[in-house]
Design an enzyme around this catalytic site. Structure first.
Site, PDB file in Angstrom:
ATOM      1  N   THR A   1       1.516  -1.555   0.035  1.00  0.00           N
ATOM      2  CA  THR A   1      -0.038  -0.026   0.166  1.00  0.00           C
ATOM      3  C   THR A   1       0.787   1.395   0.264  1.00  0.00           C
ATOM      4  O   THR A   1       1.885   1.449   0.362  1.00  0.00           O
ATOM      5  CB  THR A   1      -0.791  -0.359   0.741  1.00  0.00           C
ATOM      6  OG1 THR A   1      -1.898   0.696   0.685  1.00  0.00           O
ATOM      7  CG2 THR A   1      -0.314   0.083   2.420  1.00  0.00           C
TER       8      THR A   1
ATOM      9  N   GLN B   1      -0.728   3.955   7.000  1.00  0.00           N
ATOM     10  CA  GLN B   1      -0.364   3.532   6.153  1.00  0.00           C
ATOM     11  C   GLN B   1       0.275   2.770   5.907  1.00  0.00           C
ATOM     12  O   GLN B   1       0.736   1.362   6.240  1.00  0.00           O
ATOM     13  CB  GLN B   1      -0.608   4.089   5.078  1.00  0.00           C
ATOM     14  CG  GLN B   1      -2.180   4.780   4.491  1.00  0.00           C
ATOM     15  CD  GLN B   1      -3.316   3.812   4.142  1.00  0.00           C
ATOM     16  OE1 GLN B   1      -2.869   2.537   3.628  1.00  0.00           O
ATOM     17  NE2 GLN B   1      -4.220   3.185   5.431  1.00  0.00           N
TER      18      GLN B   1
ATOM     19  N   HIS C   1       0.684  -1.506   7.395  1.00  0.00           N
ATOM     20  CA  HIS C   1       0.172  -2.255   6.932  1.00  0.00           C
ATOM     21  C   HIS C   1       0.984  -2.958   6.784  1.00  0.00           C
ATOM     22  O   HIS C   1       1.196  -4.820   6.283  1.00  0.00           O
ATOM     23  CB  HIS C   1      -0.106  -2.070   5.286  1.00  0.00           C
ATOM     24  CG  HIS C   1      -2.200  -1.634   5.858  1.00  0.00           C
ATOM     25  ND1 HIS C   1      -2.829  -2.263   5.537  1.00  0.00           N
ATOM     26  CD2 HIS C   1      -2.377  -0.223   5.880  1.00  0.00           C
ATOM     27  CE1 HIS C   1      -3.727  -1.948   5.502  1.00  0.00           C
ATOM     28  NE2 HIS C   1      -4.006  -0.959   5.127  1.00  0.00           N
TER      29      HIS C   1
ATOM     30  N   GLU D   1      -2.023   5.555  -4.745  1.00  0.00           N
ATOM     31  CA  GLU D   1      -2.611   4.220  -4.395  1.00  0.00           C
ATOM     32  C   GLU D   1      -4.190   5.565  -3.396  1.00  0.00           C
ATOM     33  O   GLU D   1      -5.323   5.453  -3.643  1.00  0.00           O
ATOM     34  CB  GLU D   1      -2.435   3.256  -3.453  1.00  0.00           C
ATOM     35  CG  GLU D   1      -3.771   2.390  -3.415  1.00  0.00           C
ATOM     36  CD  GLU D   1      -3.078   1.374  -1.973  1.00  0.00           C
ATOM     37  OE1 GLU D   1      -4.207   0.598  -2.141  1.00  0.00           O
ATOM     38  OE2 GLU D   1      -2.283   1.467  -1.454  1.00  0.00           O
ATOM     39  N   HIS D   2      -3.535   6.498  -2.384  1.00  0.00           N
ATOM     40  CA  HIS D   2      -4.137   7.055  -1.313  1.00  0.00           C
ATOM     41  C   HIS D   2      -3.986   8.285  -1.608  1.00  0.00           C
ATOM     42  O   HIS D   2      -2.644   8.744  -1.389  1.00  0.00           O
ATOM     43  CB  HIS D   2      -4.682   6.068   0.055  1.00  0.00           C
ATOM     44  CG  HIS D   2      -4.531   5.207   0.326  1.00  0.00           C
ATOM     45  ND1 HIS D   2      -3.959   4.031  -0.340  1.00  0.00           N
ATOM     46  CD2 HIS D   2      -5.868   4.097  -0.101  1.00  0.00           C
ATOM     47  CE1 HIS D   2      -4.040   3.018   0.617  1.00  0.00           C
ATOM     48  NE2 HIS D   2      -5.927   3.233   0.090  1.00  0.00           N
TER      49      HIS D   2
ATOM     50  N   ASP E   1     -11.097   2.897   3.909  1.00  0.00           N
ATOM     51  CA  ASP E   1     -10.217   1.202   3.988  1.00  0.00           C
ATOM     52  C   ASP E   1     -10.855   0.555   4.506  1.00  0.00           C
ATOM     53  O   ASP E   1     -11.261  -0.088   4.513  1.00  0.00           O
ATOM     54  CB  ASP E   1      -9.618   1.092   5.101  1.00  0.00           C
ATOM     55  CG  ASP E   1      -8.002   1.593   4.691  1.00  0.00           C
ATOM     56  OD1 ASP E   1      -7.787   1.428   3.177  1.00  0.00           O
ATOM     57  OD2 ASP E   1      -7.104   1.916   5.727  1.00  0.00           O
TER      58      ASP E   1
ATOM     59  N   HIS F   1     -14.695  -7.601 -47.992  1.00  0.00           N
ATOM     60  CA  HIS F   1     -15.480  -7.286 -46.757  1.00  0.00           C
ATOM     61  C   HIS F   1     -16.747  -6.277 -47.883  1.00  0.00           C
ATOM     62  O   HIS F   1     -18.367  -6.670 -46.995  1.00  0.00           O
ATOM     63  CB  HIS F   1     -14.473  -6.812 -45.868  1.00  0.00           C
ATOM     64  CG  HIS F   1     -13.994  -7.211 -44.709  1.00  0.00           C
ATOM     65  ND1 HIS F   1     -13.018  -7.964 -44.977  1.00  0.00           N
ATOM     66  CD2 HIS F   1     -14.060  -6.488 -43.730  1.00  0.00           C
ATOM     67  CE1 HIS F   1     -12.561  -8.119 -44.253  1.00  0.00           C
ATOM     68  NE2 HIS F   1     -13.020  -7.751 -42.664  1.00  0.00           N
TER      69      HIS F   1
END
Length: 442
Positions: A241, A263, A266, A332-333, A366, A425
């Site tokens: 993360t 964070q 994690h 990500e955040h 979260d 075609h």
């Protein structure tokens, strides 16, 4: 402690910014050789390989890979009432926000009798991965299952690693939330083997292949997703993360520090980055990070994260440069805590999820914001989006032309097919206007 990257007085190019952004030293490609072997073991030996891999990597051999429904029922019955209430509240918020991610069908009339319809068709079967490792993640069950259900996915399988502390069963809270959400096809399997099992199926335990695999995991899970992509779809190669906070000296240094530490707990490879135009404010945040890191239960993990190459204090001349750095980082955040959050937001292009103001911390996202926390990591927010109901939907165009409408565009088809040297075609159109006596007309 956070290292400092000082960009004041400079105007780096995009290429230079990309080279400056802090990153962990993980490389998914380096794990490909290992995970390919694990996936092949599962393809060849099925449940026996999954059981052996659980014993090898999780330190426990499950009684069986498929989790009995009675075990799911028992886990739900044992779930603490206050935890169940919290989970149910999160489910409702995520369900409400996910509904907004389902596009409405559209019909475009290009001419009389010329219609193109757009519909969004759900994937029929998905495999959802919920990691084990350093923590238990019932919230990840919610974030994977709910948008899949909202999208209309008919068949959902869920995998989570066997837990040594629980006698080879998956974590009971994971089992409980799966049952709460109505998911009864659950497997005690983890890592690359689980991803391989989803992709190719395991006939011996009636595990049918899926069409799409989603969910976060470690570098081996990310590498396994890369290895099976093409056989199945994937959401993203999720890794450790990260959080990036843009803040000026109008923000609360202690709150910013709290969010960085939240964070960092994690994973040792989690990235915590502060970008500010005030050196004094940066120093104030560093002081609070030190204090909070020393006091938190996971202090060793936090210390490794904030002291790693992936974390930094970035000093910039102004908030426009802060936004440019954030776009290069692709967080990500992303938190924005400034005197004018909306002005900074206007300069942001790349982020998984964005949190505005002092009362919108990442930890809210979260769990209880209603947004999805399965998000692109490692800079992939520069090109990818987070998990949503749309992840489980495929846009399909449905074309219906009547005879007169086709006749109107027949010259266009003829001209382009001739230019591309694909004469059949054009003939496929002309055949529809042949003499009715030959049976090829209207």
């Amino acid at each position: 402690m956070l290292r400092t990257i000082d960009l004041r007085g400079t105007r780096p190019t995009q290429t230079e910014l990309l080279a400056l952004v802090p990153r962990a030293g993980t490389d998914v490609s380096g794990a490909l050789g290992t995970v390919t072997g694990l996936i092949e073991e599962v393809r060849e030996h099925g449940e026996a390989a999954l059981l052996e891999q659980a014993e090898r990597f999780d330190g426990i051999r499950p009684a069986a890979v498929r989790v009995p429904e009675t075990e799911l029922d028992a886990a739900l019955a044992a779930l603490a009432p206050e935890l169940r209430a919290a989970i149910e509240g999160t489910v409702e918020r995520v369900r409400a926000a996910s509904r907004a991610q389902v596009p409405e069908p559209r019909e475009t009339v290009l001419a009389p009798g010329a219609v193109v319809r757009q519909r969004w068709q759900p994937v029929g079967r998905v495999g959802l991965y919920v990691p084990g490792g350093k923590a238990v993640y019932p919230s990840s069950v919610v974030m994977n299952v709910v948008p899949a259900q909202v999208a209309g996915v008919a068949s959902i399988a869920l995998a989570s690693p066997a837990q040594r502390e629980h006698g080879g069963r998956i974590h009971p809270t994971i089992a409980a939330v799966a049952r709460l959400l109505g998911v009864t096809e659950v497997y005690a399997m983890g890592g690359a083997g689980a991803i391989g099992a989803f992709a190719y199926g395991v006939p011996g335990i009636a595990l049918e292949p899926v069409q799409l695999v989603t969910g976060p995991g470690n570098v081996y899970v990310a590498a396994a997703k890369r290895a099976v992509q093409g056989v199945v779809g994937i959401d993203a190669e999720a890794g450790p993360t990260d959080i990036l906070v843009i803040a000026d000296d109008g923000a609360d240094a202690d709150l910013v520090a709290a969010d960085l530490v939240s964070q960092a707990e994690h994973d040792e490879l989690a990235a915590a980055v502060l970008v500010t135009d005030s050196a004094a404010f940066g120093e104030a945040v560093l002081a609070r990070v030190r204090a909070r890191a020393d006091a938190t239960p996971h202090r060793e993990r936090v210390a490794a994260s904030i002291g790693g190459a992936q974390s930094a204090l970035v000093l910039v001349d102004d908030l426009a440069q802060a936004a440019a750095f954030a776009n290069a980082f692709g967080p990500e955040h992303l938190e924005i805590q400034t005197r004018d959050d909306e002005a900074v937001l206007a300069g942001i292009e790349n982020a998984g999820a964005i949190f505005l103001g002092a009362y919108s911390p990442v930890s809210l996202g979260d769990y209880a914001a209603g947004s999805n926390h399965v998000l692109p990591t490692g800079g992939t927010a520069r090109s990818s989006a987070g998990l949503s109901a749309a992840t489980f939907l495929r846009p399909q165009q449905i074309v219906r032309y009547e005879r007169d409408a086709l006749e109107q565009v027949a010259p266009v088809v003829a001209a382009l097919s001739a230019e591309e040297d694909l004469p059949a075609h054009g003939e496929a159109v002309r055949a529809r206007f042949a003499d009715d006596a030959h049976g090829t007309g209207r």
